[in-house]
Write a protein that holds these residues in place. Sequence first.
Motif, PDB file in Angstrom:
ATOM      1  N   ASN A  40      30.111   9.776  -2.736  1.00  0.00           N
ATOM      2  CA  ASN A  40      29.879  10.589  -3.893  1.00  0.00           C
ATOM      3  C   ASN A  40      29.595   9.682  -4.965  1.00  0.00           C
ATOM      4  OD1 ASN A  40      30.254  13.019  -5.077  1.00  0.00           O
ATOM      5  ND2 ASN A  40      32.181  12.303  -6.015  1.00  0.00           N
ATOM      6  N   THR A  45      23.115   9.700  -2.342  1.00  0.00           N
ATOM      7  CA  THR A  45      24.041  10.725  -1.400  1.00  0.00           C
ATOM      8  C   THR A  45      24.701  11.922  -1.814  1.00  0.00           C
ATOM      9  OG1 THR A  45      24.410   8.464  -0.368  1.00  0.00           O
ATOM     10  CG2 THR A  45      25.657  10.228   0.586  1.00  0.00           C
ATOM     11  N   ASN A  46      24.379  13.018  -1.102  1.00  0.00           N
ATOM     12  CA  ASN A  46      24.903  14.272  -1.391  1.00  0.00           C
ATOM     13  C   ASN A  46      25.599  14.699  -0.093  1.00  0.00           C
ATOM     14  OD1 ASN A  46      26.129  16.510  -2.798  1.00  0.00           O
ATOM     15  ND2 ASN A  46      23.967  17.428  -2.664  1.00  0.00           N
ATOM     16  N   ASN A  48      27.272  17.490   2.011  1.00  0.00           N
ATOM     17  CA  ASN A  48      27.695  18.855   1.940  1.00  0.00           C
ATOM     18  C   ASN A  48      28.784  19.273   2.709  1.00  0.00           C
ATOM     19  OD1 ASN A  48      24.351  18.555   2.230  1.00  0.00           O
ATOM     20  ND2 ASN A  48      25.000  19.490   0.318  1.00  0.00           N
ATOM     21  N   ILE A  88      33.316  18.733  -6.739  1.00  0.00           N
ATOM     22  CA  ILE A  88      32.231  18.770  -5.772  1.00  0.00           C
ATOM     23  C   ILE A  88      32.510  19.851  -4.723  1.00  0.00           C
ATOM     24  CG2 ILE A  88      32.140  16.337  -6.116  1.00  0.00           C
ATOM     25  CD1 ILE A  88      33.354  15.850  -3.462  1.00  0.00           C
ATOM     26  N   LEU A  90      32.151  20.654  -1.221  1.00  0.00           N
ATOM     27  CA  LEU A  90      32.087  20.130  -0.223  1.00  0.00           C
ATOM     28  C   LEU A  90      32.989  21.225   0.892  1.00  0.00           C
ATOM     29  CD1 LEU A  90      31.677  17.444   1.746  1.00  0.00           C
ATOM     30  CD2 LEU A  90      34.098  16.609   0.956  1.00  0.00           C
TER      31      LEU A  90
END
Length: 435
Positions: A40, A45-46, A48, A88, A90
Motif C-alpha cells: 500500500n 502497487t494498487n 484490489n 483504501i 480493497l
Amino acid sequence: MAKLLTFLGTGSYEECCYSYNNQVSISSNYIQICILDILNKSVETNINEIIIFLTKEAEIRNYLANAKYPSKPGLKKQLENYIQNNNINLKITPVKNVPNGNSEEEIWEIFDILMNNIKEDDVIYFDITHSFRFLPMLAFITLNYSRYIKNTHVAGVFYGSIESFCQEKGISIREIEKIPISERIVPIINLTNFIELFDWVIGVKEFMTSLNYSMLDQLSKRGVKNLNREVKEKNDFIINNELRNLSDSIKNLSENILLCRGLNLIKSYKKLKKNLKEIGEKNATKKSLKPFKYIIGKLNSTIECEENDIKNYLKIVELCCNNNLIQQGLTILEESLITYVLEKMKMNMIDLNNRKIPTGIYNKFIKKELEKNDLLFIEKLGEEIFLLIYNIAGIRNDINHCGFRPSAADTQTLKVKLKEFLDQAKEIIENIESK
C-alpha cells in the motif's frame, strides 16, 4: 486486477514488523496485514483484492479468532480495521473449507480452488509464509500454469522469514518476545525469480531443440532490466553490455540459420562464441541472472568454433540436424559446399554463374559431357564432393517443391539423408584439407 493470494495457517503467530524493499510495515501477528501495508505504501502497487485460503481449522483459529493473542481480533477484523483506517478500496475474499491435502484427490481440489480464484490477466502477489507441507510447491506450479493459461503476471511471491531474523539475533522463535516490537523487523524474501526459472527452462529447451530464440531473448532483456537495479559499480555496466551483446548474438544466429542467410552465418556463429567467452561466469553472483550461468555453460558446449570456415558451416548444419531443421540443414550444407569449392578454385563465390558450376559438374559427369574446366575442378578436389553436392540438390529440391514429384521421400528419409550427407561432407572435407 491486482490480487494478493495468501494461505492462513493454524499456528500461533508472533507479532512483529516486516521489511521489504527498504519499507517497514506496521506491526501485526498476521503477515498478510504487513504485506498489504508495504504494498500500500508503494506508488507502483494498487492491490484490489486479497484472497485468503482457509481450512476449517485456520478459519476458526486465526481468521475469526486470534490463536496467539485471544484478546485481539483475528485476521478478518484486523483487515477490516486496516482498510477503514487507511481509507483504501480493497475487497476481502475468504475462500473457506479448503481441504488439508491429505490425498491426491484433495491436492487436485486445492489446485482447482486456486485456479478458480485467478482470472484472465490478473496481476498476482502470493504470500506463502504460512503454507504448509506441499503447498509452496503447488503454489509455484499453479502460478506458472496460470501465466500460460490465463495470461497472468506474477509480480511477487513472498515469504516472511522469521527464522532468519531469530538466527541473526541468536534466539529461538519462542524467545522472540524478548525483542521489543519496534525492533522485531522480519525480512520478507521475494521468491519471484524462482518462478521465472521455469521460463529459463522453457527458453533453453526451445533454443536447444528448435533454435527458437524468442523466449531467451525476452528473458535476457528482462535480466538486463533487473541487473540495472543492482548496478553499483562501473564493472557492472560492462557485464550489462555483455549480456545485451549475448542476447543479440543468440537472436542473430537463430535468424540467420532459420532464414538461411549464408553470408552472415559464420560471422554470427563466431560472434556468439566470442560473446559467450566474454561473459563467462561474470554474472554468477548477480541474483537476477543466476540461471544464465548454466545457459552459458550449455551454449558453450554446443557452439564450437573451428579455424576453417567450411568446418564451422558443418557445425551449423549439425545444429540444424540436432534441432530437426532439415530444410535449413540441407540448404546450408549444399550452399556451403558450393562456396567451399569456389573458394578452393579462387573464384568469386557470390557470382551466380559461378555458383551453378559445382552443382552441374556431376550431372555432366553422368552424361559424359565434362569440359576442360570441369576436369580442373575434379583434379583439384576429387569426384566425391561433386557427387555429394549433386545428391543433396536432389533431396533439397524434393523439399522445396513440397514433395510434389513421383519419387518424393518421406519425412524420416529426409532426416536420415541430412545426417548421411553431413557425415559424408565431414569425411570429404577432412580428406581434401589433409592433402
